[in-house]
Design an enzyme around this catalytic site. Structure first.
Site, PDB file in Angstrom:
ATOM      1  N   ARG A 191       5.545   2.451   6.428  1.00 30.06           N
ATOM      2  CA  ARG A 191       5.645   3.300   5.228  1.00 30.06           C
ATOM      3  C   ARG A 191       5.739   4.776   5.596  1.00 30.06           C
ATOM      4  O   ARG A 191       6.431   5.547   4.913  1.00 30.06           O
ATOM      5  CB  ARG A 191       4.448   3.051   4.311  1.00 30.06           C
ATOM      6  CG  ARG A 191       4.500   1.690   3.595  1.00 30.06           C
ATOM      7  CD  ARG A 191       3.182   1.363   2.952  1.00 30.06           C
ATOM      8  NE  ARG A 191       3.202   0.150   2.127  1.00 30.06           N
ATOM      9  CZ  ARG A 191       2.097  -0.463   1.697  1.00 30.06           C
ATOM     10  NH1 ARG A 191       0.897   0.018   2.018  1.00 30.06           N
ATOM     11  NH2 ARG A 191       2.179  -1.541   0.967  1.00 30.06           N
ATOM     12  N   THR A 228      -1.100   2.866   1.568  1.00 29.49           N
ATOM     13  CA  THR A 228      -0.382   2.467   0.347  1.00 29.49           C
ATOM     14  C   THR A 228       0.587   3.557  -0.122  1.00 29.49           C
ATOM     15  O   THR A 228       1.730   3.272  -0.466  1.00 29.49           O
ATOM     16  CB  THR A 228      -1.403   2.145  -0.762  1.00 29.49           C
ATOM     17  OG1 THR A 228      -2.283   1.121  -0.288  1.00 29.49           O
ATOM     18  CG2 THR A 228      -0.718   1.677  -2.037  1.00 29.49           C
ATOM     19  N   GLU A 253      -2.634 -15.986  -0.364  1.00 27.27           N
ATOM     20  CA  GLU A 253      -1.224 -15.594  -0.503  1.00 27.27           C
ATOM     21  C   GLU A 253      -0.300 -16.566   0.235  1.00 27.27           C
ATOM     22  O   GLU A 253       0.780 -16.915  -0.265  1.00 27.27           O
ATOM     23  CB  GLU A 253      -1.035 -14.148  -0.029  1.00 27.27           C
ATOM     24  CG  GLU A 253      -1.714 -13.151  -0.973  1.00 27.27           C
ATOM     25  CD  GLU A 253      -1.776 -11.719  -0.465  1.00 27.27           C
ATOM     26  OE1 GLU A 253      -2.352 -10.876  -1.185  1.00 27.27           O
ATOM     27  OE2 GLU A 253      -1.269 -11.428   0.642  1.00 27.27           O
ATOM     28  N   PHE A 280      -0.212   0.856 -13.650  1.00 24.72           N
ATOM     29  CA  PHE A 280       1.091   0.687 -13.001  1.00 24.72           C
ATOM     30  C   PHE A 280       1.512  -0.782 -12.879  1.00 24.72           C
ATOM     31  O   PHE A 280       2.599  -1.083 -12.366  1.00 24.72           O
ATOM     32  CB  PHE A 280       1.100   1.353 -11.615  1.00 24.72           C
ATOM     33  CG  PHE A 280       0.067   0.836 -10.650  1.00 24.72           C
ATOM     34  CD1 PHE A 280       0.260  -0.343  -9.941  1.00 24.72           C
ATOM     35  CD2 PHE A 280      -1.108   1.536 -10.435  1.00 24.72           C
ATOM     36  CE1 PHE A 280      -0.687  -0.822  -9.056  1.00 24.72           C
ATOM     37  CE2 PHE A 280      -2.078   1.064  -9.548  1.00 24.72           C
ATOM     38  CZ  PHE A 280      -1.854  -0.123  -8.853  1.00 24.72           C
ATOM     39  N   HIS A 291       4.638  -5.386   1.654  1.00 23.82           N
ATOM     40  CA  HIS A 291       3.281  -5.839   1.299  1.00 23.82           C
ATOM     41  C   HIS A 291       2.660  -6.513   2.510  1.00 23.82           C
ATOM     42  O   HIS A 291       3.338  -7.226   3.246  1.00 23.82           O
ATOM     43  CB  HIS A 291       3.343  -6.862   0.157  1.00 23.82           C
ATOM     44  CG  HIS A 291       2.067  -7.639  -0.006  1.00 23.82           C
ATOM     45  ND1 HIS A 291       1.010  -7.154  -0.748  1.00 23.82           N
ATOM     46  CD2 HIS A 291       1.648  -8.826   0.525  1.00 23.82           C
ATOM     47  CE1 HIS A 291       0.003  -8.038  -0.685  1.00 23.82           C
ATOM     48  NE2 HIS A 291       0.367  -9.059   0.076  1.00 23.82           N
ATOM     49  N   ARG A 319      -1.875  -4.378   8.652  1.00 23.62           N
ATOM     50  CA  ARG A 319      -2.079  -3.272   7.702  1.00 23.62           C
ATOM     51  C   ARG A 319      -1.868  -1.920   8.399  1.00 23.62           C
ATOM     52  O   ARG A 319      -1.356  -0.973   7.792  1.00 23.62           O
ATOM     53  CB  ARG A 319      -3.479  -3.339   7.089  1.00 23.62           C
ATOM     54  CG  ARG A 319      -3.742  -4.556   6.212  1.00 23.62           C
ATOM     55  CD  ARG A 319      -3.200  -4.421   4.812  1.00 23.62           C
ATOM     56  NE  ARG A 319      -3.886  -3.413   4.042  1.00 23.62           N
ATOM     57  CZ  ARG A 319      -3.681  -3.223   2.735  1.00 23.62           C
ATOM     58  NH1 ARG A 319      -2.834  -3.990   2.058  1.00 23.62           N
ATOM     59  NH2 ARG A 319      -4.311  -2.274   2.093  1.00 23.62           N
TER      60      ARG A 319
HETATM   61  P1  IDP Z   1      -1.271  -2.194  -0.784  1.00 25.47           P
HETATM   62  O1  IDP Z   1       0.150  -2.687  -1.024  1.00 25.47           O
HETATM   63  O2  IDP Z   1      -1.297  -1.105   0.242  1.00 25.47           O
HETATM   64  O3  IDP Z   1      -2.242  -3.311  -0.484  1.00 25.47           O
HETATM   65  P2  IDP Z   1      -2.442  -2.098  -3.465  1.00 25.47           P
HETATM   66  O4  IDP Z   1      -3.513  -1.146  -3.899  1.00 25.47           O
HETATM   67  O5  IDP Z   1      -2.832  -3.534  -3.250  1.00 25.47           O
HETATM   68  O6  IDP Z   1      -1.776  -1.491  -2.145  1.00 25.47           O
HETATM   69  O7  IDP Z   1      -1.271  -2.012  -4.529  1.00 25.47           O
HETATM   70  C1  IDP Z   1      -0.230  -2.957  -4.524  1.00 25.47           C
HETATM   71  C2  IDP Z   1       1.087  -2.248  -4.731  1.00 25.47           C
HETATM   72  O8  IDP Z   1       1.078  -1.659  -6.031  1.00 25.47           O
HETATM   73  C3  IDP Z   1       1.357  -1.083  -3.782  1.00 25.47           C
HETATM   74  O9  IDP Z   1       1.874  -1.485  -2.526  1.00 25.47           O
HETATM   75  C4  IDP Z   1       2.364  -0.288  -4.583  1.00 25.47           C
HETATM   76  O10 IDP Z   1       3.669  -0.886  -4.504  1.00 25.47           O
HETATM   77  C5  IDP Z   1       1.839  -0.468  -6.001  1.00 25.47           C
HETATM   78  N1  IDP Z   1       0.979   0.652  -6.380  1.00 25.47           N
HETATM   79  C6  IDP Z   1      -0.294   0.886  -5.983  1.00 25.47           C
HETATM   80  N2  IDP Z   1      -0.775   2.008  -6.518  1.00 25.47           N
HETATM   81  C7  IDP Z   1       0.215   2.485  -7.307  1.00 25.47           C
HETATM   82  C8  IDP Z   1       0.354   3.649  -8.136  1.00 25.47           C
HETATM   83  O11 IDP Z   1      -0.567   4.473  -8.279  1.00 25.47           O
HETATM   84  N3  IDP Z   1       1.542   3.804  -8.788  1.00 25.47           N
HETATM   85  C9  IDP Z   1       2.584   2.925  -8.662  1.00 25.47           C
HETATM   86  N4  IDP Z   1       2.501   1.841  -7.886  1.00 25.47           N
HETATM   87  C10 IDP Z   1       1.342   1.625  -7.214  1.00 25.47           C
HETATM   88 MG    MG Z   2      -2.885  -4.858  -1.693  1.00 22.20          MG
END
Ligand code: IDP
Ligand code: MG
Length: 149
Positions: free
Chosen positions: A102, A91, A126, A57, A115, A85
């Site tokens: 969310r 997520t 970051e 993705f 984020h 968080r």
């Molecule tokens: P987080 O934002 O909760 O820390 P991460 O695993 O770090 O989650 O992923 C970063 C961002 O990538 C997510 O907030 C979301 O926007 C996107 N994302 C994560 N997993 C997927 C997926 O399976 N499909 C599409 N987008 C995803």
């Molecule tokens: Mg993340």
């Protein structure tokens, strides 16, 4: 005190959720130490999400982040990384509890509006990436009414 990096993604900005999101962190008792509305370049978004570069993705995620302005912020407070968080929620919005940002305001994982840094170390990296110019130096006069010490 601990700091975290929070970003309102382009969908959160377009949907008029900036005030709602800031309000949740502000009312909790965390302090806003840096904030800017900005468009980011692809290369910058790729750097921010470098840890996810191998995920299928990833290209769609970068498209999403560069699709409009984002609000980049630094929030400060006790345990703000982990608590931030929790305020944001899981997520996948379908897994995010009601009461979380969310859980209340998003439907799809690829449009999850916000984020937040996932560790103190990520927060440090970051904040350095997004705020190379530094952040504001101020203390809230309400501090003793929120924190015991
Ligand atoms: P987080 O934002 O909760 O820390 P991460 O695993 O770090 O989650 O992923 C970063 C961002 O990538 C997510 O907030 C979301 O926007 C996107 N994302 C994560 N997993 C997927 C997926 O399976 N499909 C599409 N987008 C995803
Ligand atoms: Mg993340």
């Amino acid at each position: 005190m601990e700091q975290t990096f929070i970003m309102i993604k382009p969908d959160g900005v377009q949907r008029g959720l900036i005030g709602e999101i800031i309000s949740r962190f502000e009312k909790k008792g965390f302090y806003l130490k840096g904030m800017k509305l900005m468009n980011v370049e692809r290369s910058f978004a790729e750097k921010h999400y470098a840890d996810l570069a191998t995920k299928p993705f990833f290209p769609g995620l970068v498209d999403y982040i560069v699709s409009g302005p984002v609000v980049a912020m630094v929030w400060e407070g006790k345990d703000v990384v982990l608590t931030g968080r929790k305020i944001i929620g899981a997520t996948k919005p379908s897994d995010a509890a009601p009461g979380t940002i969310r859980g209340d305001l998003a439907v799809e994982v690829g449009r999850n509006i916000i984020h937040g840094s996932d560790s103190i170390e990520s927060a440090r990296k970051e904040i350095a990436l997004w705020f190379p110019e530094g952040i504001a130096d101020w203390q809230s006069s309400l501090h003793p009414w929120v924190y015991e010490a």
